[in-house]
Design a protein around this motif. Structure first.
Motif, short mmCIF file in Angstrom:
data_model
loop_
_atom_site.label_atom_id
_atom_site.label_comp_id
_atom_site.label_asym_id
_atom_site.label_seq_id
_atom_site.Cartn_x
_atom_site.Cartn_y
_atom_site.Cartn_z
N GLU A 34 40.22 39.20 43.99
CA GLU A 34 41.60 38.97 45.14
C GLU A 34 41.35 39.14 45.90
OE1 GLU A 34 44.22 40.32 42.92
OE2 GLU A 34 43.33 39.65 40.45
N ALA A 36 42.25 39.66 49.15
CA ALA A 36 42.99 39.81 50.05
C ALA A 36 42.96 40.33 51.63
CB ALA A 36 43.88 41.27 50.04
N VAL A 41 47.14 39.54 48.73
CA VAL A 41 46.15 39.03 47.88
C VAL A 41 46.11 37.19 48.32
CG1 VAL A 41 45.33 38.48 45.69
CG2 VAL A 41 45.94 40.37 46.20
N ARG A 44 43.25 34.61 44.63
CA ARG A 44 43.47 35.16 43.27
C ARG A 44 41.76 35.19 42.69
NH1 ARG A 44 41.41 36.15 38.83
NH2 ARG A 44 42.83 36.70 36.81
N PRO A 120 47.01 32.42 43.87
CA PRO A 120 47.86 33.45 42.87
C PRO A 120 49.18 32.69 42.68
CG PRO A 120 47.76 33.91 45.01
CD PRO A 120 47.02 33.25 45.08
N SER A 238 48.47 41.29 40.43
CA SER A 238 46.90 41.56 40.00
C SER A 238 47.39 42.42 38.98
CB SER A 238 46.22 42.19 41.05
OG SER A 238 45.43 42.81 40.59
N GLU A 422 47.44 39.36 32.43
CA GLU A 422 47.44 38.58 34.18
C GLU A 422 48.36 37.62 33.17
OE1 GLU A 422 45.00 37.81 36.90
OE2 GLU A 422 44.41 40.08 37.02
#
Length: 629
Positions: A34, A36, A41, A44, A120, A238, A422
């Motif tokens: 994550e 960011a 984000v 991933r 992501p 997330s 996820e």
């Protein structure tokens, strides 16, 4: 710089947070996750990966995690084979640099070793510029629909726009390419080192150091995104999401009749326990005709008294012998065992990597056997492994299928709970894609999803994809019982919420049946003594959404799919964040809802239905049932 405490949990992994300037990330299960900028984000995850024979992933132990104001260092160790490694991230203003260093103690033959970057799924449909090692550039995109093949190759860097930011990613130490991991229900696009066009396995010498690196920068907007910022429905978010002010809203609308909810047949060793289970629950039984146990597996499934969804696995047809007498004889024998039994449908797959799909030759052998036995049953086909093989092998499917089938097992690339959680939003993407493919390849026939299992029941990319038992009975079990297919979370209370969420994601119009796990045993809904695991309650609740009735038929009846359940209708809708889900049924004046929360904290959710609105606070990793009259 701030540091968060570890948050251990039996279901959620220990996690530490790191913040430096505009940047934040999580250290979780040996990865940097994550990553960011200003709460958005960009990556991933960043991982160190070693894959050995049959693409088996070498497991890491984390020996230490060190943090400073502007850096994180994770030290890794593997014992079989013996490898030491370091994963490090450093922050410098608008730039984050990450490096992976690996060193085997002995000579290592590997299919892949080094740096992996996960992007992501919210980036689906985003234009992309690929920078190549020779300095050239070419346009590409993060694909909207799951891509069967690599969307980008020959990568030295990537550039894309995201949420008002221009993101630049540079890679070094090798040539990289990208694959769409949503095919396996992973919530990511993966950029990995060493092109698959190069030979593998390849040799790394003892004490030879592997070093890969990346630099990611973000320029543009600096406004902090609100915690729990909205994402497009079905694109995923997330698993650590904790923000946002409730209630979150789910809109359910009436759709097709509810799909059948079934179970996989048990593959554990004999004896079978006494189970007080509704005999109307369909069992999906896979009979691998390449093994000595398939007859015993069929006999046990028939003896259970449940209606059967039968899938046969054949030796791949010999192109030089279209008659394929060995397959024909085994298939005829298996089909003869279905005469007079309660059978819903039957399918067949060609065994062996890289296919595992229902090609025209395989289905032709099955149809010939059905005709010889005087059986008129729906014939389904697709992929017995993952959607990946179906996506890549669409051209192999015959045009006369009565339904499209696919299996799902989220823990293929990664065994972590975040991967599992996820995956649910990705399951909805794949379910919709399956329905679209059924329109193209099976004349709009129904989609059959299952078995849905935690770990894969077999290694679809292994040179040999099945284990041979030493005897023809089931004293050792068969199939998954002989593979590394059992996950300890099968017994976890949280799996019940995950199963409700999965069913909510998969129950899109056009999906006719969904089969989960196994009936009993370590991969089942009850244990080998018949005692229920928590997930059994979730499956019972899902079955309770459907009006009672036996969907099974005896041989010769063409209407083997479940008849519409009168006035009972599916209530289906998208998740607001990939972690909150609802599914329901409307039966005249009564509406029944199942709500699941996959967040690590409680959540308030408001569900709008044609019959009215329900607002509930659902505890972390839990589910609730509500009835409206």
């Amino acid at each position: 710089m701030t540091q968060g405490p570890a948050t251990p949990s039996q279901w959620f992994p220990p996690t530490r947070s790191f913040t430096s300037g505009r940047w934040s990330l999580l250290v979780r299960d040996g990865e940097l996750a994550e990553i960011a900028v200003d709460g958005q984000v960009l990556l991933r995850g960043v991982r160190a990966i070693v894959r050995v024979a049959d693409w088996v992933t070498v497991p890491w132990s984390v020996t230490s995690v060190d943090m400073t104001d502007a850096s994180v260092t994770v030290r890794l160790e593997a014992t079989e084979p013996q490898i030491t490694g370091t994963l490090r991230a450093e922050i410098d203003g608008d730039r984050l640099t990450a490096t992976v260093e690996l060193e085997p103690a002995e000579e290592l033959w590997t299919n892949r070793a080094g740096l992996v970057v996960l992007h992501p799924p919210v980036l689906a449909g985003t234009p992309l510029v690929v920078r190549h090692p020779d300095g050239g550039r070419s346009p590409a995109e993060f694909p909207e629909a799951p891509a069967p093949h690599q969307p980008a190759r020959d990568i030295a860097g990537l550039t894309w726009d995201q949420g008002g930011l221009r993101v630049e990613l540079g890679l070094e130490g090798d040539v990289f390419e990208m694959e769409d991991q949503r095919n396996w229900t992973d919530a990511s696009f993966k950029t990995y080192n060493r092109p698959l066009s190069l030979p593998f396995p390849y040799r790394i010498g003892a004490c030879e150091r592997i070093r890969h690196g990346l630099v990611v920068s973000a320029s543009g907007a600096t406004a902090q995104l609100p915690s729990g910022a909205a994402v497009a429905p079905g694109r995923g978010v997330s698993s650590q999401g904790t923000g946002g002010h409730g209630p979150h809203v789910i809109d359910l609308v009436a759709a097709d009749p509810l799909p059948q909810i079934g179970l996989g047949a048990a593959t554990a060793p004999d004896p079978a326990p006494e189970i007080g289970m509704d005999r109307g629950v369909p069992l999906l039984v896979e009979l691998d005709l390449r093994t000595a146990t398939w007859q015993a597996a069929l006999e046990r499934a028939v003896a259970s008294g449940h209606p059967l969804d039968v899938r046969l696995v054949l030796e791949p047809a010999d192109p030089a012998d279209s008659a394929d007498p060995a397959n024909r004889e085994k298939v005829r024998s298996a089909v003869a065992g279905l005469v007079g039994q309660r059978v819903l449908r039957v399918g067949a797959y060609a065994g062996g990597s890289p296919r595992h799909v229902s090609d025209a030759a395989t289905i032709a052998v099955l149809r010939e056997a059905l005709d010889a036995a005087g059986l008129d049953l729906p014939v389904v086909g697709g992929a017995r492994s993952h959607f990946t093989e179906l996506n890549r092998g669409q051209h192999l499917l015959p045009a006369d299928l009565d339904g499209l089938a696919v299996a799902m097992s989220p823990l293929f690339h990664d065994l972590g709970t975040p991967q599992l959680v996820e995956s649910v939003a990705m399951q909805r993407i794949l379910a919709r894609r399956m329905v679209a493919l059924a329109e193209e390849k099976a004349r709009g026939a129904g989609v059959h999803i299952g078995p849905v299992t935690l770990r894969p029941p077999f290694n679809a990319v292994a040179e040999r994809d099945y284990a041979s038992p030493t005897r023809p009975d089931l004293a050792e079990g068969y199939g998954p019982a002989l593979a590394d297919a059992t996950d300890p979370r099968q017994q976890a209370p949280e799996l019940a919420a995950w199963t409700i969420a999965s069913a909510a994601a998969l129950a899109v119009p056009g999906v006719t049946s969904i089969s989960y796990f196994e009936q009993w045993g370590p991969r089942g809904v009850v244990d080998s003594d018949g005692a229920p695991y928590p997930v059994a309650g979730a499956l019972e609740a899902l079955r309770g959404l459907v009006a009672p009735g036996d969907p099974a038929v005896t041989h010769g009846n063409r209407s083997a799919d479940a008849a519409p359940s009168g006035a009972v209708q599916l209530l289906s809708g998208d998740s607001p964040d990939g972690l909150l889900w609802a599914v329901g049924s409307a039966d005249g004046p009564q509406t029944t809802l199942l709500l699941a929360n996959l967040h690590p904290v409680s959540r308030e959710v408001r569900v709008n239905t044609p019959a009215g609105t329900v607002t509930e606070c659902v505890e972390a990793a839990s589910w609730v049932s509500r009835t409206m009259v």
